[in-house]
Design a protein around this motif. Structure first.
Motif, PDB file in Angstrom:
ATOM      1  N   VAL A  18       2.227  -1.000 -11.878  1.00  0.00           N
ATOM      2  CA  VAL A  18       1.142  -1.228 -10.919  1.00  0.00           C
ATOM      3  C   VAL A  18       0.163  -0.054 -10.962  1.00  0.00           C
ATOM      4  N   PRO A  19      -1.100  -0.290 -10.578  1.00  0.00           N
ATOM      5  CA  PRO A  19      -2.035   0.834 -10.466  1.00  0.00           C
ATOM      6  C   PRO A  19      -1.678   1.660  -9.226  1.00  0.00           C
ATOM      7  N   PHE A  20      -1.571   2.974  -9.387  1.00  0.00           N
ATOM      8  CA  PHE A  20      -1.282   3.854  -8.255  1.00  0.00           C
ATOM      9  C   PHE A  20      -1.997   5.178  -8.468  1.00  0.00           C
ATOM     10  N   ALA A  21      -2.888   5.529  -7.549  1.00  0.00           N
ATOM     11  CA  ALA A  21      -3.646   6.793  -7.612  1.00  0.00           C
ATOM     12  C   ALA A  21      -4.333   6.972  -8.962  1.00  0.00           C
ATOM     13  N   GLY A  22      -4.834   5.853  -9.520  1.00  0.00           N
ATOM     14  CA  GLY A  22      -5.558   5.930 -10.786  1.00  0.00           C
ATOM     15  C   GLY A  22      -4.672   5.932 -12.017  1.00  0.00           C
ATOM     16  N   TYR A  23      -3.347   5.786 -11.811  1.00  0.00           N
ATOM     17  CA  TYR A  23      -2.395   5.779 -12.922  1.00  0.00           C
ATOM     18  C   TYR A  23      -1.681   4.431 -13.006  1.00  0.00           C
ATOM     19  N   ASN A  24      -1.239   4.115 -14.224  1.00  0.00           N
ATOM     20  CA  ASN A  24      -0.416   2.936 -14.466  1.00  0.00           C
ATOM     21  C   ASN A  24       1.037   3.371 -14.275  1.00  0.00           C
ATOM     22  N   ILE A  93      -6.142  16.933   7.716  1.00  0.00           N
ATOM     23  CA  ILE A  93      -5.432  17.510   6.566  1.00  0.00           C
ATOM     24  C   ILE A  93      -6.078  17.020   5.272  1.00  0.00           C
ATOM     25  N   VAL A  94      -6.472  17.957   4.420  1.00  0.00           N
ATOM     26  CA  VAL A  94      -7.017  17.622   3.104  1.00  0.00           C
ATOM     27  C   VAL A  94      -5.906  17.040   2.229  1.00  0.00           C
ATOM     28  N   SER A 114      -3.539  11.323  -5.862  1.00  0.00           N
ATOM     29  CA  SER A 114      -4.823  10.753  -5.431  1.00  0.00           C
ATOM     30  C   SER A 114      -5.809  11.821  -4.983  1.00  0.00           C
ATOM     31  N   ASN A 115      -5.312  13.060  -4.806  1.00  0.00           N
ATOM     32  CA  ASN A 115      -6.166  14.121  -4.250  1.00  0.00           C
ATOM     33  C   ASN A 115      -6.457  15.263  -5.230  1.00  0.00           C
ATOM     34  N   PHE A 236       9.902  11.584   5.849  1.00  0.00           N
ATOM     35  CA  PHE A 236       8.948  12.442   5.138  1.00  0.00           C
ATOM     36  C   PHE A 236       7.577  11.770   5.148  1.00  0.00           C
ATOM     37  N   CYS A 237       6.537  12.548   5.403  1.00  0.00           N
ATOM     38  CA  CYS A 237       5.171  12.011   5.458  1.00  0.00           C
ATOM     39  C   CYS A 237       4.650  11.662   4.068  1.00  0.00           C
ATOM     40  N   LEU A 238       3.884  10.572   4.014  1.00  0.00           N
ATOM     41  CA  LEU A 238       3.180  10.187   2.792  1.00  0.00           C
ATOM     42  C   LEU A 238       1.692  10.345   3.058  1.00  0.00           C
ATOM     43  N   TYR A 239       1.013  11.157   2.228  1.00  0.00           N
ATOM     44  CA  TYR A 239      -0.422  11.354   2.418  1.00  0.00           C
ATOM     45  C   TYR A 239      -1.156  10.036   2.183  1.00  0.00           C
TER      46      TYR A 239
END
Length: 359
Positions: A18-24, A93-94, A114-115, A236-239
């Motif tokens: 799947v596409p995720f943060a610009g990656y396959n 938060i950045v 993604s950041n 755990f937090c996910l940005y």
């Protein structure tokens, strides 16, 4: 769409990509529940090479890190890792990140995929003391080998005594015959294990060696789907879900990585927020009635007043129950408080519980 150095391996193994943060990226191989159980009970391998890595070097590297991150990096020693965040100027938060101290004048920052560009530009604007910055994200591969059998499965590949490594420490050593591999006792699953960083050119060799060495432990490849359920069971937090540019670290329960013993971006305002008290807070909840909470579902009180929003939710494989995280008005943040998740406009009963969900 970018590929990692191991994309062809995942496709050959039958992963659903799947596409995720610009990656396959591989989301599942044999199914989320089975992969989740593998990591909780044995050992699994995640390709998380989409993550970003920056090297900061020079006399003023620590000074720059201290000014842009919320945690106190002066407490780090060589080989120590720290969880931290990059506060913005508006109370949000950045990104959240890991800070690795290589030596007194060299650090590695590990940021969310993604950041990468956003974080690089953010840090660079504060770099007014000639800190040498290198973005090594595109040439660096990262594997997370997670689970209670991770040390046993990997030990034959390195002279580093893996079982004796303390949580949130790292060493640079030889791994699977490759020099200069960063072996880090970190992870995002709550199941123990290691994260290893190396140059892309060694990806095939290291992947094959790990699966050969781990065969006796029934090691398996794991996708991003199980990574999400594992991290959620730990709270755990996910940005982009639980924290973002509009959520403060104090609201997100990240006061423990927000140290006011130093000055950093927006620290005065965040300290004032802490002292005045927050209006909303991130809580964990489990469903009492049947229903699965999802991102952006509204949260209501018993009278039907909207008091918050779900940020993450799933049917937790290890717990056999539906759980979630979300921001609620502060008066509803106490453990045991009854709340209602609006699922297709129907209020479904839940209760606030303490993190982690999975004990």
């Amino acid at each position: 769409m970018k590929n990692t150095a191991l994309t062809e391996k995942h496709i050959a193994l039958g992963a659903k990509m799947v596409p995720f943060a610009g990656y396959n990226m591989p989301v599942t191989y044999e199914g989320i529940n089975a992969e989740h159980a593998t990591v909780r009970n044995s050992v699994g391998v995640f390709d998380v090479s989409h993550m970003g890595e920056f090297i900061l070097k020079g006399e003023n590297a620590l000074d720059l890190i201290q000014r842009v991150t919320s945690n106190d990096a002066s407490k780090l020693y060589d080989g120590k890792v720290q969880y931290s965040c990059l506060p913005n100027k508006d109370g949000g938060i950045v990104d959240d990140l890991l800070v690795y101290r290589i030596d007194e004048k060299s650090y590695m920052l590990v940021v969310n995929a993604s950041n990468i560009e956003k974080d690089w530009n953010w840090i660079q604007q504060f770099n007014d003391k000639d800190v040498e910055m290198h973005n090594i994200s595109d040439k660096t591969s990262l594997l997370a080998i997670q689970g209670p059998k991770a040390a046993d499965a990997l030990q034959s590949l390195t002279d580093v005594n893996l079982a004796s490594m303390e949580y949130y420490t790292f060493v640079k050593g030889t791994f699977a015959g490759v020099d200069n591999v960063v072996i880090s006792a970190t992870g995002y699953t709550g199941a123990g294990g290691f994260e290893i960083y190396f140059d892309n050119e060694h990806a095939d060799k290291i992947w094959n060696a790990i699966f050969e060495a781990g065969a006796a432990y029934n090691i398996k490849p794991i996708g991003l789907g199980a990574r999400d359920t594992l991290r959620l069971e730990m709270g755990f937090c996910l940005y982009g879900n639980d924290i973002d540019d509009s959520t403060s670290p104090i609201e997100a329960g990240l006061g423990w990585i927000t140290k006011f013993s130093k000055s950093f971006t927006n620290s005065t305002a965040l300290q004032a927020q802490k002292e005045a008290g927050i209006q909303k807070k991130l809580v964990g909840f489990e469903m009492i009635d049947r229903g699965i909470p999802r991102h952006d579902y509204e949260i209501a009180d018993a009278e039907g007043n909207i008091i918050g929003k779900v940020t993450s939710g799933t049917q937790a494989p290890s717990l056999q129950k539906a759980i979630g995280m979300g921001y609620v008005a502060k008066d509803f943040g106490k453990e045991g408080t009854e709340i209602f998740i609006l699922i297709r406009n129907t209020p479904i009963k839940a209760k606030v519980v303490k993190f982690p969900f999975y004990k």
